[in-house]
Write a protein that holds these residues in place. Structure first.
Motif, PDB file in Angstrom:
ATOM      1  N   ARG A   1      75.874  52.175  34.292  1.00 42.83           N
ATOM      2  CA  ARG A   1      75.234  52.305  32.984  1.00 42.83           C
ATOM      3  C   ARG A   1      75.618  53.590  32.281  1.00 42.83           C
ATOM      4  O   ARG A   1      76.097  54.534  32.898  1.00 42.83           O
ATOM      5  N   PHE A   2      75.416  53.576  30.969  1.00 45.14           N
ATOM      6  CA  PHE A   2      75.469  54.780  30.154  1.00 45.14           C
ATOM      7  C   PHE A   2      74.029  55.190  29.891  1.00 45.14           C
ATOM      8  O   PHE A   2      73.183  54.348  29.602  1.00 45.14           O
ATOM      9  N   ILE A   3      73.758  56.483  29.975  1.00 41.30           N
ATOM     10  CA  ILE A   3      72.445  57.014  29.626  1.00 41.30           C
ATOM     11  C   ILE A   3      72.657  57.909  28.411  1.00 41.30           C
ATOM     12  O   ILE A   3      73.295  58.956  28.502  1.00 41.30           O
ATOM     13  N   VAL A   4      72.151  57.461  27.269  1.00 43.20           N
ATOM     14  CA  VAL A   4      72.322  58.182  26.009  1.00 43.20           C
ATOM     15  C   VAL A   4      71.007  58.892  25.704  1.00 43.20           C
ATOM     16  O   VAL A   4      69.973  58.250  25.594  1.00 43.20           O
ATOM     17  N   GLU A   5      71.064  60.212  25.578  1.00 41.10           N
ATOM     18  CA  GLU A   5      69.864  61.008  25.323  1.00 41.10           C
ATOM     19  C   GLU A   5      69.947  61.623  23.941  1.00 41.10           C
ATOM     20  O   GLU A   5      71.026  61.999  23.481  1.00 41.10           O
ATOM     21  N   GLY A   6      68.782  61.738  23.289  1.00 44.80           N
ATOM     22  CA  GLY A   6      68.740  62.338  21.968  1.00 44.80           C
ATOM     23  C   GLY A   6      67.329  62.316  21.421  1.00 44.80           C
ATOM     24  O   GLY A   6      66.360  62.308  22.178  1.00 44.80           O
ATOM     25  N   THR A   7      67.236  62.295  20.098  1.00 42.38           N
ATOM     26  CA  THR A   7      65.936  62.286  19.445  1.00 42.38           C
ATOM     27  C   THR A   7      65.853  61.114  18.468  1.00 42.38           C
ATOM     28  O   THR A   7      66.871  60.644  17.960  1.00 42.38           O
ATOM     29  N   ASP A   8      64.612  60.669  18.211  1.00 42.94           N
ATOM     30  CA  ASP A   8      64.407  59.614  17.223  1.00 42.94           C
ATOM     31  C   ASP A   8      64.151  60.255  15.862  1.00 42.94           C
ATOM     32  O   ASP A   8      64.265  61.469  15.710  1.00 42.94           O
ATOM     33  N   ARG A   9      63.790  59.452  14.888  1.00 42.44           N
ATOM     34  CA  ARG A   9      63.642  59.973  13.532  1.00 42.44           C
ATOM     35  C   ARG A   9      62.471  60.932  13.385  1.00 42.44           C
ATOM     36  O   ARG A   9      62.411  61.714  12.453  1.00 42.44           O
ATOM     37  N   ARG A  10      61.518  60.891  14.311  1.00 39.36           N
ATOM     38  CA  ARG A  10      60.373  61.805  14.283  1.00 39.36           C
ATOM     39  C   ARG A  10      60.603  63.073  15.089  1.00 39.36           C
ATOM     40  O   ARG A  10      59.741  63.926  15.163  1.00 39.36           O
ATOM     41  N   GLY A  11      61.747  63.174  15.754  1.00 37.69           N
ATOM     42  CA  GLY A  11      62.058  64.351  16.551  1.00 37.69           C
ATOM     43  C   GLY A  11      61.642  64.239  18.004  1.00 37.69           C
ATOM     44  O   GLY A  11      61.783  65.194  18.761  1.00 37.69           O
ATOM     45  N   ASN A  12      61.123  63.088  18.418  1.00 35.11           N
ATOM     46  CA  ASN A  12      60.738  62.882  19.816  1.00 35.11           C
ATOM     47  C   ASN A  12      61.971  62.615  20.662  1.00 35.11           C
ATOM     48  O   ASN A  12      62.920  61.963  20.223  1.00 35.11           O
ATOM     49  N   ASP A  13      61.946  63.122  21.900  1.00 36.83           N
ATOM     50  CA  ASP A  13      63.055  62.862  22.819  1.00 36.83           C
ATOM     51  C   ASP A  13      63.063  61.393  23.198  1.00 36.83           C
ATOM     52  O   ASP A  13      62.012  60.781  23.425  1.00 36.83           O
ATOM     53  N   ILE A  14      64.264  60.833  23.276  1.00 38.49           N
ATOM     54  CA  ILE A  14      64.411  59.419  23.634  1.00 38.49           C
ATOM     55  C   ILE A  14      65.630  59.293  24.539  1.00 38.49           C
ATOM     56  O   ILE A  14      66.609  60.030  24.408  1.00 38.49           O
ATOM     57  N   ARG A  15      65.537  58.374  25.491  1.00 39.30           N
ATOM     58  CA  ARG A  15      66.622  58.141  26.441  1.00 39.30           C
ATOM     59  C   ARG A  15      66.836  56.636  26.534  1.00 39.30           C
ATOM     60  O   ARG A  15      65.900  55.892  26.829  1.00 39.30           O
ATOM     61  N   VAL A  16      68.056  56.193  26.262  1.00 39.70           N
ATOM     62  CA  VAL A  16      68.381  54.769  26.268  1.00 39.70           C
ATOM     63  C   VAL A  16      69.420  54.513  27.351  1.00 39.70           C
ATOM     64  O   VAL A  16      70.472  55.164  27.372  1.00 39.70           O
ATOM     65  N   SER A  17      69.122  53.591  28.259  1.00 38.35           N
ATOM     66  CA  SER A  17      70.060  53.197  29.308  1.00 38.35           C
ATOM     67  C   SER A  17      70.727  51.885  28.897  1.00 38.35           C
ATOM     68  O   SER A  17      70.044  50.908  28.591  1.00 38.35           O
ATOM     69  N   VAL A  18      72.075  51.883  28.894  1.00 36.28           N
ATOM     70  CA  VAL A  18      72.848  50.725  28.452  1.00 36.28           C
ATOM     71  C   VAL A  18      73.771  50.291  29.583  1.00 36.28           C
ATOM     72  O   VAL A  18      74.484  51.118  30.165  1.00 36.28           O
ATOM     73  N   ASP A  19      73.747  49.002  29.903  1.00 39.70           N
ATOM     74  CA  ASP A  19      74.623  48.461  30.943  1.00 39.70           C
ATOM     75  C   ASP A  19      76.078  48.604  30.512  1.00 39.70           C
ATOM     76  O   ASP A  19      76.444  48.248  29.394  1.00 39.70           O
ATOM     77  N   ARG A  20      76.935  49.138  31.405  1.00 40.02           N
ATOM     78  CA  ARG A  20      78.339  49.393  31.049  1.00 40.02           C
ATOM     79  C   ARG A  20      79.161  48.120  30.910  1.00 40.02           C
ATOM     80  O   ARG A  20      80.143  48.097  30.183  1.00 40.02           O
ATOM     81  N   ARG A  21      78.814  47.077  31.613  1.00 40.12           N
ATOM     82  CA  ARG A  21      79.611  45.837  31.538  1.00 40.12           C
ATOM     83  C   ARG A  21      79.231  44.957  30.368  1.00 40.12           C
ATOM     84  O   ARG A  21      80.086  44.469  29.647  1.00 40.12           O
ATOM     85  N   THR A  22      77.927  44.742  30.173  1.00 44.52           N
ATOM     86  CA  THR A  22      77.486  43.766  29.170  1.00 44.52           C
ATOM     87  C   THR A  22      77.041  44.396  27.860  1.00 44.52           C
ATOM     88  O   THR A  22      76.994  43.721  26.840  1.00 44.52           O
ATOM     89  N   GLY A  23      76.645  45.674  27.889  1.00 45.82           N
ATOM     90  CA  GLY A  23      76.118  46.306  26.686  1.00 45.82           C
ATOM     91  C   GLY A  23      74.644  46.032  26.465  1.00 45.82           C
ATOM     92  O   GLY A  23      74.092  46.382  25.430  1.00 45.82           O
ATOM     93  N   ASP A  24      73.978  45.426  27.442  1.00 40.91           N
ATOM     94  CA  ASP A  24      72.545  45.149  27.341  1.00 40.91           C
ATOM     95  C   ASP A  24      71.748  46.425  27.528  1.00 40.91           C
ATOM     96  O   ASP A  24      72.126  47.299  28.321  1.00 40.91           O
ATOM     97  N   VAL A  25      70.642  46.531  26.825  1.00 42.70           N
ATOM     98  CA  VAL A  25      69.756  47.684  26.960  1.00 42.70           C
ATOM     99  C   VAL A  25      68.908  47.482  28.211  1.00 42.70           C
ATOM    100  O   VAL A  25      68.204  46.476  28.351  1.00 42.70           O
ATOM    101  N   ILE A  26      68.974  48.438  29.131  1.00 43.72           N
ATOM    102  CA  ILE A  26      68.219  48.344  30.383  1.00 43.72           C
ATOM    103  C   ILE A  26      66.826  48.929  30.192  1.00 43.72           C
ATOM    104  O   ILE A  26      65.835  48.333  30.588  1.00 43.72           O
ATOM    105  N   SER A  27      66.764  50.113  29.561  1.00 47.09           N
ATOM    106  CA  SER A  27      65.451  50.716  29.331  1.00 47.09           C
ATOM    107  C   SER A  27      65.534  51.695  28.169  1.00 47.09           C
ATOM    108  O   SER A  27      66.599  52.213  27.848  1.00 47.09           O
ATOM    109  N   VAL A  28      64.372  51.945  27.552  1.00 40.69           N
ATOM    110  CA  VAL A  28      64.223  52.943  26.507  1.00 40.69           C
ATOM    111  C   VAL A  28      63.031  53.800  26.902  1.00 40.69           C
ATOM    112  O   VAL A  28      61.917  53.312  26.996  1.00 40.69           O
ATOM    113  N   ASP A  29      63.293  55.070  27.167  1.00 39.49           N
ATOM    114  CA  ASP A  29      62.227  55.985  27.585  1.00 39.49           C
ATOM    115  C   ASP A  29      62.040  57.065  26.555  1.00 39.49           C
ATOM    116  O   ASP A  29      62.935  57.576  25.976  1.00 39.49           O
TER     117      ASP A  29
END
Length: 104
Positions: free
Chosen positions: A76-104
């Motif tokens: 998977r890819f783990i993409v970390e950053g902030t949302d539009r309100r400035g809250n930290d967000i972490r999105v896990s994306v499957d490397r083969r299919t591109g499906d979203v595994i989790s959003v934290d």
């Protein structure tokens, strides 16, 4: 001859409204109101993973605005950053299919 033009015009008019069938929709959630693009299924690619750029694009569709870090693991890819309100967000994306595994 005029009869054929009339038939062609009627056939074209009947088919034109069916073309824009993929329309955007609205989603109301914790990130506010946003437009959601229709999800187009991608064909499976054997032996090929999605790129980091595609992972960021998928994470942005989940509400990520500013990217701080991208980690690559075996599956998977783990993409970390902030949302539009400035809250930290972490999105896990499957490397083969591109499906979203989790959003934290």
């Amino acid at each position: 001859m005029l009869k054929y033009f009339a038939i062609a015009a009627i056939a074209a008019a009947a088919l034109l409204p069916a073309a824009p069938s993929l329309a955007q929709s609205l989603e109301i959630g914790p990130g506010g109101v946003r437009l959601v693009e229709p999800r187009v299924e991608r064909p499976m690619r054997r032996g090929m993973d999605i790129s980091e750029r595609e992972a960021v694009r998928i994470a942005r569709a989940e509400g990520l605005r500013n990217v701080d870090n991208i980690d690559r693991t075996r599956s998977r890819f783990i993409v970390e950053g902030t949302d539009r309100r400035g809250n930290d967000i972490r999105v896990s994306v499957d490397r083969r299919t591109g499906d979203v595994i989790s959003v934290d």
